[in-house]
Write a protein that holds these residues in place. Structure first.
Motif, mmCIF file in Angstrom:
data_model
loop_
_atom_site.group_PDB
_atom_site.id
_atom_site.type_symbol
_atom_site.label_atom_id
_atom_site.label_comp_id
_atom_site.label_asym_id
_atom_site.label_seq_id
_atom_site.Cartn_x
_atom_site.Cartn_y
_atom_site.Cartn_z
ATOM 1 N N HIS A 144 -29.099 -40.324 64.519
ATOM 2 C CA HIS A 144 -28.663 -38.955 64.226
ATOM 3 C C HIS A 144 -28.423 -38.205 65.535
ATOM 4 O O HIS A 144 -29.319 -38.170 66.393
ATOM 5 C CB HIS A 144 -29.733 -38.217 63.415
ATOM 6 C CG HIS A 144 -30.305 -39.060 62.313
ATOM 7 N ND1 HIS A 144 -29.687 -39.198 61.088
ATOM 8 C CD2 HIS A 144 -31.407 -39.843 62.268
ATOM 9 C CE1 HIS A 144 -30.401 -40.021 60.330
ATOM 10 N NE2 HIS A 144 -31.449 -40.428 61.020
ATOM 11 N N LEU A 145 -27.254 -37.611 65.658
ATOM 12 C CA LEU A 145 -26.952 -36.747 66.800
ATOM 13 C C LEU A 145 -27.646 -35.413 66.560
ATOM 14 O O LEU A 145 -27.341 -34.717 65.587
ATOM 15 C CB LEU A 145 -25.439 -36.561 66.947
ATOM 16 C CG LEU A 145 -24.972 -35.647 68.080
ATOM 17 C CD1 LEU A 145 -25.505 -36.103 69.432
ATOM 18 C CD2 LEU A 145 -23.455 -35.582 68.100
ATOM 19 N N ARG A 146 -28.597 -35.076 67.408
ATOM 20 C CA ARG A 146 -29.444 -33.909 67.179
ATOM 21 C C ARG A 146 -29.052 -32.700 68.016
ATOM 22 O O ARG A 146 -29.259 -31.561 67.607
ATOM 23 C CB ARG A 146 -30.909 -34.270 67.487
ATOM 24 C CG ARG A 146 -31.430 -35.470 66.696
ATOM 25 C CD ARG A 146 -31.592 -35.174 65.225
ATOM 26 N NE ARG A 146 -32.537 -34.100 64.995
ATOM 27 C CZ ARG A 146 -33.864 -34.256 64.941
ATOM 28 N NH1 ARG A 146 -34.396 -35.451 65.072
ATOM 29 N NH2 ARG A 146 -34.648 -33.219 64.732
ATOM 30 N N GLY A 147 -28.514 -32.969 69.210
ATOM 31 C CA GLY A 147 -28.188 -31.832 70.058
ATOM 32 C C GLY A 147 -27.299 -32.225 71.223
ATOM 33 O O GLY A 147 -27.101 -33.411 71.506
ATOM 34 N N LEU A 200 -36.923 -31.068 68.496
ATOM 35 C CA LEU A 200 -36.826 -32.249 67.635
ATOM 36 C C LEU A 200 -37.922 -32.246 66.577
ATOM 37 O O LEU A 200 -37.693 -32.642 65.430
ATOM 38 C CB LEU A 200 -36.925 -33.541 68.465
ATOM 39 C CG LEU A 200 -35.750 -33.862 69.390
ATOM 40 C CD1 LEU A 200 -36.030 -35.126 70.187
ATOM 41 C CD2 LEU A 200 -34.445 -33.983 68.624
ATOM 42 N N GLU A 201 -39.111 -31.771 66.931
ATOM 43 C CA GLU A 201 -40.221 -31.714 65.983
ATOM 44 C C GLU A 201 -39.914 -30.781 64.814
ATOM 45 O O GLU A 201 -40.427 -30.966 63.714
ATOM 46 C CB GLU A 201 -41.503 -31.247 66.682
ATOM 47 C CG GLU A 201 -42.114 -32.291 67.596
ATOM 48 C CD GLU A 201 -43.204 -31.712 68.495
ATOM 49 O OE1 GLU A 201 -43.644 -30.568 68.243
ATOM 50 O OE2 GLU A 201 -43.607 -32.403 69.438
ATOM 51 N N GLU A 202 -39.070 -29.780 65.063
ATOM 52 C CA GLU A 202 -38.719 -28.827 64.001
ATOM 53 C C GLU A 202 -37.832 -29.463 62.932
ATOM 54 O O GLU A 202 -37.679 -28.901 61.852
ATOM 55 C CB GLU A 202 -37.945 -27.629 64.582
ATOM 56 C CG GLU A 202 -38.718 -26.776 65.554
ATOM 57 C CD GLU A 202 -37.801 -25.771 66.268
ATOM 58 O OE1 GLU A 202 -36.625 -25.618 65.844
ATOM 59 O OE2 GLU A 202 -38.252 -25.151 67.243
ATOM 60 N N PHE A 244 -28.396 -28.492 67.657
ATOM 61 C CA PHE A 244 -28.627 -27.409 68.611
ATOM 62 C C PHE A 244 -27.938 -27.702 69.933
ATOM 63 O O PHE A 244 -27.596 -28.848 70.233
ATOM 64 C CB PHE A 244 -30.133 -27.194 68.839
ATOM 65 C CG PHE A 244 -30.824 -28.344 69.521
ATOM 66 C CD1 PHE A 244 -30.977 -28.372 70.904
ATOM 67 C CD2 PHE A 244 -31.325 -29.413 68.787
ATOM 68 C CE1 PHE A 244 -31.608 -29.437 71.533
ATOM 69 C CE2 PHE A 244 -31.955 -30.483 69.407
ATOM 70 C CZ PHE A 244 -32.104 -30.490 70.782
ATOM 71 N N GLN A 245 -27.733 -26.634 70.690
ATOM 72 C CA GLN A 245 -27.273 -26.766 72.066
ATOM 73 C C GLN A 245 -28.313 -26.132 72.971
ATOM 74 O O GLN A 245 -28.949 -25.147 72.604
ATOM 75 C CB GLN A 245 -25.925 -26.087 72.272
ATOM 76 C CG GLN A 245 -24.784 -26.826 71.610
ATOM 77 C CD GLN A 245 -23.440 -26.304 72.068
ATOM 78 O OE1 GLN A 245 -23.185 -26.183 73.262
ATOM 79 N NE2 GLN A 245 -22.581 -25.986 71.119
#
Length: 156
Positions: free
Chosen positions: A68-71, A132-134, A139-140
C-alpha cells in the motif's frame, strides 16, 4: 528531474514487527548506521509500484503480493539534493521471512514496532512511523534537515 531523486521505502509488516535494515555495509551512505526500511532508487521508466516490488525483492528475497502506498515524503537538506520518497507498507509477500539474504546494503532484522523508536533512526522517520500507526489516509510530509537535525516538519 533525474530519477536518482525519486525513491521508494517499504516497511514490511509481520504481525507486530517491521522488517528493518541496519545500514552498516556501504561507505559514503547518507543513512550510515541508521535503521530504515527497504527500497531504493527508481530505474528509468519504472512506476513507484514497480520500483518498490523490485527493490524489496533484490534486498530481501521476498516478492510483495500486497502493498500500500501510504505517503509521499519530500526531503530537503543543506547537504544533499531534494529527494521525493514514496512510502509503502506491505503485509503480503511470497518467500521465507526467516531466510533473509545477506544484503550488501546492510543487516536485515525483524523489529517489534514498539522498539523502532529506540533504534538510531532519522528524527523525521519517527514522524512518519506515528502517522503509519494511525492507519489514516494518504499523506504528504515535508522534512527539512540541516545536517542530521530535523528543522522543519510539515504535514499536508
Amino acid at each position: 528531474m533525474g530519477h536518482d531523486r525519486l525513491t521508494t521505502l517499504c516497511y514490511i509488516q509481520r504481525g507486530e514487527e517491521y522488517l528493518m535494515m541496519h545500514r552498516v555495509r556501504k561507505q559514503h551512505d547518507v543513512n550510515h548506521d541508521k535503521w530504515i526500511g527497504v527500497g531504493g532508487h527508481f530505474l528509468e521508466g519504472e512506476t513507484p509500484d514497480e520500483c518498490v516490488v523490485r527493490e524489496t525483492y533484490e534486498e530481501t528475497g521476498l516478492r510483495l503480493t500486497q502493498y500500500h502506498l501510504r505517503g509521499l515524503i519530500t526531503f530537503l537538506s543543506d547537504q544533499w539534493q531534494t529527494e521525493y520518497m514514496f512510502l509503502y507498507t506491505a503485509d503480503g509477500y511470497e518467500g521465507d521471512p526467516d531466510a533473509l539474504p545477506d544484503c550488501r546494503e546492510g543487516e536485515l532484522r525483524w523489529i517489534p514496532k514498539r522498539a523502532v523508536y529506540e533504534l538510531p533512526i532519522w528524527e523525521g522517520d519517527k514522524v512518519f512511523f506515528r502517522i503509519l500507526e494511525e492507519e489514516g489516509p494518504f499523506f504528504q510530509l515535508k522534512l527539512r534537515y540541516e545536517g542530521d537535525t530535523l528543522v522543519e516538519c510539515v504535514r499536508s
